[in-house]
Design a protein around this motif. Structure first.
Motif, PDB file in Angstrom:
ATOM      1  N   ILE A 257      19.572   3.993  -0.443  1.00 29.72           N
ATOM      2  CA  ILE A 257      20.172   3.388  -1.628  1.00 29.72           C
ATOM      3  C   ILE A 257      19.084   2.621  -2.374  1.00 29.72           C
ATOM      4  O   ILE A 257      18.362   1.821  -1.771  1.00 29.72           O
ATOM      5  N   GLY A 258      18.963   2.864  -3.681  1.00 33.06           N
ATOM      6  CA  GLY A 258      17.919   2.226  -4.480  1.00 33.06           C
ATOM      7  C   GLY A 258      18.206   0.758  -4.761  1.00 33.06           C
ATOM      8  O   GLY A 258      18.946   0.107  -4.018  1.00 33.06           O
ATOM      9  N   ARG A 259      17.631   0.263  -5.878  1.00 32.32           N
ATOM     10  CA  ARG A 259      17.738  -1.162  -6.218  1.00 32.32           C
ATOM     11  C   ARG A 259      18.944  -1.411  -7.115  1.00 32.32           C
ATOM     12  O   ARG A 259      19.326  -0.578  -7.919  1.00 32.32           O
ATOM     13  N   HIS A 260      19.525  -2.585  -6.948  1.00 30.28           N
ATOM     14  CA  HIS A 260      20.617  -3.062  -7.816  1.00 30.28           C
ATOM     15  C   HIS A 260      21.767  -2.076  -7.933  1.00 30.28           C
ATOM     16  O   HIS A 260      22.312  -1.839  -9.010  1.00 30.28           O
ATOM     17  N   VAL A 261      22.110  -1.508  -6.837  1.00 31.51           N
ATOM     18  CA  VAL A 261      23.256  -0.594  -6.747  1.00 31.51           C
ATOM     19  C   VAL A 261      24.474  -1.412  -6.334  1.00 31.51           C
ATOM     20  O   VAL A 261      24.348  -2.389  -5.589  1.00 31.51           O
ATOM     21  N   ASN A 262      25.656  -1.029  -6.810  1.00 35.33           N
ATOM     22  CA  ASN A 262      26.881  -1.618  -6.296  1.00 35.33           C
ATOM     23  C   ASN A 262      27.836  -0.502  -5.907  1.00 35.33           C
ATOM     24  O   ASN A 262      28.238   0.300  -6.748  1.00 35.33           O
ATOM     25  N   LEU A 263      28.151  -0.444  -4.632  1.00 37.34           N
ATOM     26  CA  LEU A 263      29.123   0.559  -4.199  1.00 37.34           C
ATOM     27  C   LEU A 263      30.491  -0.115  -4.128  1.00 37.34           C
ATOM     28  O   LEU A 263      30.627  -1.189  -3.530  1.00 37.34           O
ATOM     29  N   GLY A 264      31.488   0.527  -4.728  1.00 35.74           N
ATOM     30  CA  GLY A 264      32.832  -0.046  -4.726  1.00 35.74           C
ATOM     31  C   GLY A 264      33.418  -0.056  -3.324  1.00 35.74           C
ATOM     32  O   GLY A 264      32.893   0.585  -2.396  1.00 35.74           O
ATOM     33  N   ALA A 265      34.526  -0.767  -3.179  1.00 40.92           N
ATOM     34  CA  ALA A 265      35.164  -0.879  -1.865  1.00 40.92           C
ATOM     35  C   ALA A 265      35.477   0.498  -1.308  1.00 40.92           C
ATOM     36  O   ALA A 265      35.872   1.401  -2.048  1.00 40.92           O
ATOM     37  N   GLY A 266      35.285   0.664  -0.032  1.00 41.86           N
ATOM     38  CA  GLY A 266      35.688   1.909   0.613  1.00 41.86           C
ATOM     39  C   GLY A 266      34.734   3.073   0.390  1.00 41.86           C
ATOM     40  O   GLY A 266      35.169   4.219   0.355  1.00 41.86           O
ATOM     41  N   ALA A 267      33.446   2.799   0.243  1.00 45.53           N
ATOM     42  CA  ALA A 267      32.467   3.890   0.091  1.00 45.53           C
ATOM     43  C   ALA A 267      32.194   4.511   1.463  1.00 45.53           C
ATOM     44  O   ALA A 267      31.899   3.801   2.420  1.00 45.53           O
ATOM     45  N   ILE A 268      32.301   5.826   1.513  1.00 51.89           N
ATOM     46  CA  ILE A 268      32.029   6.521   2.775  1.00 51.89           C
ATOM     47  C   ILE A 268      30.966   7.577   2.531  1.00 51.89           C
ATOM     48  O   ILE A 268      31.126   8.425   1.661  1.00 51.89           O
ATOM     49  N   THR A 269      29.893   7.551   3.300  1.00 51.69           N
ATOM     50  CA  THR A 269      28.954   8.663   3.252  1.00 51.69           C
ATOM     51  C   THR A 269      29.348   9.606   4.385  1.00 51.69           C
ATOM     52  O   THR A 269      29.309   9.233   5.558  1.00 51.69           O
ATOM     53  N   ALA A 270      29.775  10.806   3.984  1.00 50.13           N
ATOM     54  CA  ALA A 270      30.162  11.799   4.990  1.00 50.13           C
ATOM     55  C   ALA A 270      28.899  12.544   5.371  1.00 50.13           C
ATOM     56  O   ALA A 270      28.493  13.484   4.713  1.00 50.13           O
ATOM     57  N   ASN A 271      28.259  12.042   6.431  1.00 47.24           N
ATOM     58  CA  ASN A 271      26.906  12.521   6.735  1.00 47.24           C
ATOM     59  C   ASN A 271      26.896  13.645   7.761  1.00 47.24           C
ATOM     60  O   ASN A 271      25.871  14.237   8.031  1.00 47.24           O
ATOM     61  N   TYR A 272      28.056  13.942   8.316  1.00 46.87           N
ATOM     62  CA  TYR A 272      28.087  14.844   9.468  1.00 46.87           C
ATOM     63  C   TYR A 272      29.031  15.994   9.170  1.00 46.87           C
ATOM     64  O   TYR A 272      30.210  15.800   8.872  1.00 46.87           O
ATOM     65  N   ASP A 273      28.522  17.223   9.191  1.00 46.86           N
ATOM     66  CA  ASP A 273      29.367  18.379   8.882  1.00 46.86           C
ATOM     67  C   ASP A 273      29.780  19.136  10.132  1.00 46.86           C
ATOM     68  O   ASP A 273      30.063  20.322  10.080  1.00 46.86           O
ATOM     69  N   ASP A 274      29.783  18.428  11.269  1.00 44.43           N
ATOM     70  CA  ASP A 274      30.179  19.058  12.520  1.00 44.43           C
ATOM     71  C   ASP A 274      29.010  19.707  13.239  1.00 44.43           C
ATOM     72  O   ASP A 274      29.108  20.043  14.409  1.00 44.43           O
ATOM     73  N   ILE A 275      27.920  19.944  12.503  1.00 45.61           N
ATOM     74  CA  ILE A 275      26.767  20.602  13.116  1.00 45.61           C
ATOM     75  C   ILE A 275      25.549  19.687  13.037  1.00 45.61           C
ATOM     76  O   ILE A 275      24.964  19.356  14.060  1.00 45.61           O
ATOM     77  N   THR A 276      25.219  19.257  11.835  1.00 41.57           N
ATOM     78  CA  THR A 276      24.075  18.348  11.708  1.00 41.57           C
ATOM     79  C   THR A 276      24.405  17.185  10.787  1.00 41.57           C
ATOM     80  O   THR A 276      25.411  17.192  10.076  1.00 41.57           O
ATOM     81  N   LYS A 277      23.489  16.212  10.812  1.00 42.77           N
ATOM     82  CA  LYS A 277      23.600  15.043   9.935  1.00 42.77           C
ATOM     83  C   LYS A 277      22.812  15.322   8.663  1.00 42.77           C
ATOM     84  O   LYS A 277      21.752  15.934   8.709  1.00 42.77           O
ATOM     85  N   HIS A 278      23.348  14.895   7.529  1.00 39.85           N
ATOM     86  CA  HIS A 278      22.664  15.090   6.248  1.00 39.85           C
ATOM     87  C   HIS A 278      22.493  13.745   5.551  1.00 39.85           C
ATOM     88  O   HIS A 278      23.240  12.814   5.791  1.00 39.85           O
ATOM     89  N   ARG A 279      21.531  13.721   4.599  1.00 40.03           N
ATOM     90  CA  ARG A 279      21.239  12.457   3.921  1.00 40.03           C
ATOM     91  C   ARG A 279      21.918  12.360   2.571  1.00 40.03           C
ATOM     92  O   ARG A 279      22.086  13.344   1.852  1.00 40.03           O
ATOM     93  N   THR A 280      22.285  11.131   2.238  1.00 41.04           N
ATOM     94  CA  THR A 280      22.762  10.806   0.902  1.00 41.04           C
ATOM     95  C   THR A 280      21.672   9.978   0.243  1.00 41.04           C
ATOM     96  O   THR A 280      21.140   9.065   0.875  1.00 41.04           O
ATOM     97  N   VAL A 281      21.334  10.343  -1.018  1.00 44.93           N
ATOM     98  CA  VAL A 281      20.321   9.574  -1.728  1.00 44.93           C
ATOM     99  C   VAL A 281      20.957   9.018  -2.993  1.00 44.93           C
ATOM    100  O   VAL A 281      21.486   9.776  -3.815  1.00 44.93           O
ATOM    101  N   ILE A 282      20.925   7.721  -3.130  1.00 43.67           N
ATOM    102  CA  ILE A 282      21.531   7.049  -4.287  1.00 43.67           C
ATOM    103  C   ILE A 282      20.417   6.298  -5.011  1.00 43.67           C
ATOM    104  O   ILE A 282      19.688   5.512  -4.389  1.00 43.67           O
ATOM    105  N   GLY A 283      20.269   6.573  -6.321  1.00 45.49           N
ATOM    106  CA  GLY A 283      19.155   5.997  -7.092  1.00 45.49           C
ATOM    107  C   GLY A 283      19.349   4.519  -7.386  1.00 45.49           C
ATOM    108  O   GLY A 283      20.197   3.850  -6.795  1.00 45.49           O
ATOM    109  N   ASP A 284      18.567   4.019  -8.346  1.00 46.27           N
ATOM    110  CA  ASP A 284      18.665   2.607  -8.753  1.00 46.27           C
ATOM    111  C   ASP A 284      19.852   2.416  -9.692  1.00 46.27           C
ATOM    112  O   ASP A 284      20.255   3.341 -10.417  1.00 46.27           O
ATOM    113  N   GLU A 285      20.388   1.196  -9.709  1.00 50.22           N
ATOM    114  CA  GLU A 285      21.399   0.782 -10.699  1.00 50.22           C
ATOM    115  C   GLU A 285      22.630   1.691 -10.716  1.00 50.22           C
ATOM    116  O   GLU A 285      23.274   1.848 -11.748  1.00 50.22           O
ATOM    117  N   VAL A 286      22.940   2.306  -9.628  1.00 51.58           N
ATOM    118  CA  VAL A 286      24.142   3.143  -9.541  1.00 51.58           C
ATOM    119  C   VAL A 286      25.352   2.246  -9.270  1.00 51.58           C
ATOM    120  O   VAL A 286      25.255   1.309  -8.468  1.00 51.58           O
TER     121      VAL A 286
END
Ligand code: UD1
Ligand code: CA
Length: 482
Positions: free
Chosen positions: A378-407
């Motif tokens: 997660i970049g700089r000055h980001v605000n994630l609203g309540a209840g943010a879930i990164t679904a990183n696991y598809d049953d086989i492998t883990k994947h990355r979420t990339v969130i830029g600045d000021e999101v």
């Protein structure tokens, strides 16, 4: 200094510790985040002896490996099948062939002795010129210890083990701590004469004391002023008592260094942790492992930090964290869970009921409520609203979420990884983000809302809901009509 004042240390660590009723050897049980024998090895090393010999037998490989890890330079010696502390020392002496200096014997299960106590014991021994000087303690409850039997002029005559003691001897409250300084040569000579004719069928090191006395080679004893530090650990009750004594010492040390500890009784600090001045620890806080806390940080209440790094002026409240980094000015909790490789950047925020794992939250960015952030950047000055879930696991492998600045994300978003949110992007409430969001875009994934007027009265006639809906509509129509 002559060669006769050279110092060797023997650490006895071959016993099982039956009274612990444990799968692991007693001396590998920990207080203050370090095995009992680790504390003894540290104290031994602080005396700068020419050699340290550790005697092993029970769980030999495990103990030898741990000891070598804790204190790489030590010599490991195996005790044979003949039991007893005397036999253990005899074994150790095989590694000290030709050694004619002083031999300090320490027990692997007496973890809290401080080096100054031992330095003083060695000094007493050397100035007295006796064959042995032993450390004793006066205690209220001598049960389980060897008793120090003195003669009419207060010289030490012998040590009698609890199991071999008469009622009169058992009433003696001066105990043998299990720590001795011997001159190597008389020790070697007398050990050969010790038998196993006693209640436990063991070769007692303590029997050497009476033999040295009979041979008029000089026996001295030094009574420690800090009996609590001299007590051994034989069972789990004594383990917790030793842990509490050590913790009190550690807390006092950090208080003198400028740390505010509101409630020492419920604040637990491992000996490996490092704290800066003006850190404040609130009640029921555990600072464990290699945790380092910088100046001005406030931690607790009800917080456990294991191998964490906490920056200046950070605040961590009611949090469980392991292998996490909380940078300067960041706030975490209440009720946060930081797992391995979580990083909360400078002035960042991880709020209530938020779990973070293997993720980096950039400077000034906030994940304030009810979220799971895993394998995410997660970049700089980001605000994630309540209840943010990164679904990183598809049953086989883990994947990355990339969130830029000021999101800014809306409430209740799911980021289905792998996915990238560009700088400055926004997402709507309830969005399920399956595709990358370009910089500056607004991503919506929820269908527009449709209201079907009168649905409740039509489909649920006669219910309470229909009644109040009808009344509300009537009132609304009356207002609109007037
Ligand atoms: C020992 C002393 C007792 C003293 C007490 C202090 C003897 C006979 N008794 O009793 O006077 O009051 O310590 O704590 O010495 N060990 C070995 N090999 C063995 C047996 C023990 O290396 O064969 C080691 C143990 O791992 C332990 C230490 O020696 O680190 C003491 O052994 P333990 O059985 O606990 O002796 P205590 O009964 O406590
Ligand atoms: Ca013991």
């Amino acid at each position: 200094m002559t060669s006769s004042t050279e110092l060797a240390v023997i650490v006895l660590a071959a016993g099982q510790g039956t009274r612990m009723r444990s799968r692991i050897p007693k001396i590998l049980h920990a207080v203050g985040g370090r095995p009992l024998v680790g504390h003894v090895l540290d104290t031994a090393a602080s005396l700068d002896p020419s050699r340290i010999v550790v005697v092993v037998r029970h769980e030999r490989d495990l103990v030898a490996e741990t000891v070598t890890e804790l204190a790489p330079g030590v010599v490991i010696v195996d005790q044979d099948e003949i039991p007893g502390t005397g036999r253990a020392v005899e074994a150790a002496l095989t590694a000290l062939e030709g050694f004619v200096g002083d031999v300090l014997v320490l027990s692997g299960d007496v973890p809290l002795l401080e080096s100054h106590t031992l330095t003083e014991l060695i000094e007493t021994h050397r100035s007295g010129g006796t064959a042995v000087t032993l450390l004793t303690a006066r205690v209220d409850d001598p049960r389980g210890y060897g008793r120090v039997i003195r003669d009419d002029v207060d010289g030490v005559r012998r040590i009698v083990e609890q199991k071999d003691a008469t009622a009169e001897e058992a009433a003696v409250t001066e105990i043998n701590v299990g720590v001795y300084v011997f001159q190597a040569t008389p020790l070697r000579d007398q050990l050969g004469r010790v038998g196993t004719a006693n209640a436990q069928g063991e070769k007692y090191l303590t029997d050497v004391v009476a033999l040295l006395r009979e041979a008029e080679l000089g026996v001295a004893a030094s009574v420690t002023g800090d009996a609590a530090a001299a007590l051994g650990v034989n069972d789990r009750i004594q383990l917790s008592e030793a842990g509490r004594t050590l913790n009190a010492r550690t807390v006092r040390y950090w208080q003198r260094e400028g740390v505010t500890v509101i409630d020492p009784a419920t604040t637990w600090i491992d000996v490996t942790a490092v704290l800066a001045p003006d850190v404040t620890l609130l009640p029921n806080t555990h600072v464990r492992g290699a945790t380092v806390i910088a100046a001005g940080a406030t931690v607790g209440p009800d917080t456990s930090l294991v191998d964490c790094e906490v920056g200046e002026d950070a605040t961590i409240t009611r949090t469980d964290a392991t292998l996490a980094v909380v940078e300067a000015g960041a706030t975490v909790g209440p009720f946060a869970y930081l797992r391995a490789n979580a990083r909360v950047g400078v002035n960042g925020k991880v709020g209530t009921f938020v779990e973070v794992k293997n993720s980096s939250i950039g400077e000034g960015s906030k994940v304030p409520h009810l979220s799971y952030i895993g394998d995410t950047e997660i970049g700089r000055h980001v605000n994630l609203g309540a209840g943010a879930i990164t679904a990183n696991y598809d049953d086989i492998t883990k994947h990355r979420t990339v969130i830029g600045d000021e999101v800014h994300s809306g409430s209740h978003n799911v980021f289905v990884a792998p996915v990238t949110i560009g700088d400055g992007a926004k997402t709507g409430a309830g969005a399920v983000i399956r595709k990358d969001v370009p910089a500056g875009a607004l991503a919506l994934s929820v269908a527009p809302q449709r209201n079907i007027e009168g649905w409740v009265e039509k489909n649920r006639p006669g219910t309470g809901a229909a009644d109040v809906a009808a009344r509300a509509r009537g009132e609304q129509e009356a207002r609109d009509g007037s």
